[in-house]
Design a protein around this motif. Sequence first.
Motif, PDB file in Angstrom:
ATOM      1  N   ASN A   1      41.466  45.812   9.977  1.00 19.64           N
ATOM      2  CA  ASN A   1      42.625  45.129  10.554  1.00 19.64           C
ATOM      3  C   ASN A   1      42.514  44.966  12.069  1.00 19.64           C
ATOM      4  O   ASN A   1      43.094  44.043  12.643  1.00 19.64           O
ATOM      5  CB  ASN A   1      43.921  45.847  10.199  1.00 19.64           C
ATOM      6  CG  ASN A   1      44.370  45.556   8.794  1.00 19.64           C
ATOM      7  OD1 ASN A   1      44.135  44.478   8.255  1.00 19.64           O
ATOM      8  ND2 ASN A   1      45.011  46.526   8.160  1.00 19.64           N
ATOM      9  N   ALA A   2      41.762  45.847  12.725  1.00 20.10           N
ATOM     10  CA  ALA A   2      41.601  45.779  14.176  1.00 20.10           C
ATOM     11  C   ALA A   2      40.533  44.769  14.605  1.00 20.10           C
ATOM     12  O   ALA A   2      40.474  44.383  15.769  1.00 20.10           O
ATOM     13  CB  ALA A   2      41.249  47.162  14.730  1.00 20.10           C
ATOM     14  N   LEU A   3      39.703  44.328  13.677  1.00 14.42           N
ATOM     15  CA  LEU A   3      38.612  43.408  14.000  1.00 14.42           C
ATOM     16  C   LEU A   3      39.150  41.993  14.116  1.00 14.42           C
ATOM     17  O   LEU A   3      39.218  41.256  13.151  1.00 14.42           O
ATOM     18  CB  LEU A   3      37.515  43.483  12.930  1.00 14.42           C
ATOM     19  CG  LEU A   3      36.900  44.861  12.706  1.00 14.42           C
ATOM     20  CD1 LEU A   3      35.887  44.807  11.588  1.00 14.42           C
ATOM     21  CD2 LEU A   3      36.284  45.399  13.991  1.00 14.42           C
ATOM     22  N   ASP A   4      39.510  41.614  15.342  1.00 18.42           N
ATOM     23  CA  ASP A   4      40.144  40.316  15.562  1.00 18.42           C
ATOM     24  C   ASP A   4      39.212  39.271  16.156  1.00 18.42           C
ATOM     25  O   ASP A   4      39.615  38.146  16.412  1.00 18.42           O
ATOM     26  CB  ASP A   4      41.372  40.481  16.452  1.00 18.42           C
ATOM     27  CG  ASP A   4      41.060  41.105  17.800  1.00 18.42           C
ATOM     28  OD1 ASP A   4      39.873  41.262  18.156  1.00 18.42           O
ATOM     29  OD2 ASP A   4      42.022  41.455  18.512  1.00 18.42           O
ATOM     30  N   GLY A   5      37.945  39.647  16.390  1.00 21.56           N
ATOM     31  CA  GLY A   5      37.013  38.699  16.976  1.00 21.56           C
ATOM     32  C   GLY A   5      37.209  38.491  18.463  1.00 21.56           C
ATOM     33  O   GLY A   5      36.575  37.633  19.061  1.00 21.56           O
ATOM     34  N   VAL A   6      38.092  39.283  19.075  1.00 21.99           N
ATOM     35  CA  VAL A   6      38.382  39.162  20.502  1.00 21.99           C
ATOM     36  C   VAL A   6      38.093  40.484  21.218  1.00 21.99           C
ATOM     37  O   VAL A   6      37.397  40.516  22.224  1.00 21.99           O
ATOM     38  CB  VAL A   6      39.851  38.738  20.735  1.00 21.99           C
ATOM     39  CG1 VAL A   6      40.183  38.709  22.212  1.00 21.99           C
ATOM     40  CG2 VAL A   6      40.125  37.399  20.072  1.00 21.99           C
ATOM     41  N   ARG A   7      38.639  41.559  20.694  1.00 23.44           N
ATOM     42  CA  ARG A   7      38.488  42.868  21.334  1.00 23.44           C
ATOM     43  C   ARG A   7      37.120  43.472  21.028  1.00 23.44           C
ATOM     44  O   ARG A   7      36.588  43.315  19.934  1.00 23.44           O
ATOM     45  CB  ARG A   7      39.578  43.831  20.865  1.00 23.44           C
ATOM     46  CG  ARG A   7      40.950  43.420  21.328  1.00 23.44           C
ATOM     47  CD  ARG A   7      42.009  44.386  20.907  1.00 23.44           C
ATOM     48  NE  ARG A   7      42.105  44.377  19.452  1.00 23.44           N
ATOM     49  CZ  ARG A   7      42.645  45.357  18.729  1.00 23.44           C
ATOM     50  NH1 ARG A   7      43.128  46.417  19.328  1.00 23.44           N
ATOM     51  NH2 ARG A   7      42.716  45.272  17.428  1.00 23.44           N
ATOM     52  N   THR A   8      36.590  44.209  22.005  1.00 21.13           N
ATOM     53  CA  THR A   8      35.326  44.922  21.799  1.00 21.13           C
ATOM     54  C   THR A   8      35.587  46.178  20.970  1.00 21.13           C
ATOM     55  O   THR A   8      36.736  46.644  20.852  1.00 21.13           O
ATOM     56  CB  THR A   8      34.694  45.341  23.140  1.00 21.13           C
ATOM     57  OG1 THR A   8      35.562  46.289  23.779  1.00 21.13           O
ATOM     58  CG2 THR A   8      34.429  44.142  24.034  1.00 21.13           C
ATOM     59  N   LEU A   9      34.518  46.744  20.443  1.00 21.22           N
ATOM     60  CA  LEU A   9      34.655  48.000  19.707  1.00 21.22           C
ATOM     61  C   LEU A   9      35.160  49.102  20.636  1.00 21.22           C
ATOM     62  O   LEU A   9      35.903  49.985  20.207  1.00 21.22           O
ATOM     63  CB  LEU A   9      33.322  48.396  19.065  1.00 21.22           C
ATOM     64  CG  LEU A   9      32.750  47.410  18.055  1.00 21.22           C
ATOM     65  CD1 LEU A   9      31.495  47.987  17.415  1.00 21.22           C
ATOM     66  CD2 LEU A   9      33.771  47.018  16.992  1.00 21.22           C
ATOM     67  N   ASP A  10      34.789  49.040  21.900  1.00 23.67           N
ATOM     68  CA  ASP A  10      35.287  50.007  22.885  1.00 23.67           C
ATOM     69  C   ASP A  10      36.805  49.894  23.030  1.00 23.67           C
ATOM     70  O   ASP A  10      37.508  50.904  23.053  1.00 23.67           O
ATOM     71  CB  ASP A  10      34.592  49.792  24.223  1.00 23.67           C
ATOM     72  CG  ASP A  10      34.856  50.928  25.188  1.00 23.67           C
ATOM     73  OD1 ASP A  10      34.449  52.064  24.876  1.00 23.67           O
ATOM     74  OD2 ASP A  10      35.480  50.668  26.239  1.00 23.67           O
ATOM     75  N   ASP A  11      37.315  48.670  23.097  1.00 20.67           N
ATOM     76  CA  ASP A  11      38.766  48.454  23.190  1.00 20.67           C
ATOM     77  C   ASP A  11      39.478  48.991  21.944  1.00 20.67           C
ATOM     78  O   ASP A  11      40.546  49.616  22.039  1.00 20.67           O
ATOM     79  CB  ASP A  11      39.094  46.969  23.339  1.00 20.67           C
ATOM     80  CG  ASP A  11      38.618  46.383  24.660  1.00 20.67           C
ATOM     81  OD1 ASP A  11      38.413  47.150  25.623  1.00 20.67           O
ATOM     82  OD2 ASP A  11      38.447  45.148  24.714  1.00 20.67           O
ATOM     83  N   ILE A  12      38.888  48.731  20.789  1.00 19.39           N
ATOM     84  CA  ILE A  12      39.486  49.190  19.529  1.00 19.39           C
ATOM     85  C   ILE A  12      39.501  50.717  19.492  1.00 19.39           C
ATOM     86  O   ILE A  12      40.515  51.328  19.137  1.00 19.39           O
ATOM     87  CB  ILE A  12      38.723  48.593  18.334  1.00 19.39           C
ATOM     88  CG1 ILE A  12      38.982  47.077  18.260  1.00 19.39           C
ATOM     89  CG2 ILE A  12      39.112  49.282  17.025  1.00 19.39           C
ATOM     90  CD1 ILE A  12      38.083  46.328  17.310  1.00 19.39           C
ATOM     91  N   ALA A  13      38.391  51.350  19.885  1.00 23.72           N
ATOM     92  CA  ALA A  13      38.322  52.814  19.888  1.00 23.72           C
ATOM     93  C   ALA A  13      39.326  53.409  20.866  1.00 23.72           C
ATOM     94  O   ALA A  13      39.949  54.439  20.583  1.00 23.72           O
ATOM     95  CB  ALA A  13      36.907  53.273  20.227  1.00 23.72           C
ATOM     96  N   THR A  14      39.522  52.770  22.011  1.00 21.85           N
ATOM     97  CA  THR A  14      40.499  53.244  22.986  1.00 21.85           C
ATOM     98  C   THR A  14      41.904  53.227  22.383  1.00 21.85           C
ATOM     99  O   THR A  14      42.668  54.183  22.536  1.00 21.85           O
ATOM    100  CB  THR A  14      40.454  52.381  24.268  1.00 21.85           C
ATOM    101  OG1 THR A  14      39.158  52.509  24.861  1.00 21.85           O
ATOM    102  CG2 THR A  14      41.516  52.800  25.268  1.00 21.85           C
TER     103      THR A  14
END
Length: 99
Positions: free
Chosen positions: A52-65
């Motif tokens: 659900n967090a994989l939006d094609g915009v945010r980096t994996l670092d942003d998602i982990a944060t």
Amino acid sequence: MSEDGTFKIDGRTIAKLARGVRLREDTARGQTILLAPERALALDEIALAIVNALDGVRTLDDIATGFARQFEAPKEEILNDVIAFIRDFASRRMLELSR
């Protein structure tokens, strides 16, 4: 790309579901299923949160944060888990990766 021609997955990677891959609720089993051409995977709560967090915009670092704040857990540990998940699902051709 790395020397062997594969995509290097790290905190700067951006991911989204590949074309033709979608989420579907299986109400009979009470699960969420990730459907791709000729295959399906049941997702647990953690996998569903990542997808659900994989939006094609945010980096994996942003998602982990974001997850680190939400779950009050160490960001680096979460990032390592997210990267492992992304590697697995990318190898199944269920994700599109970019920078």
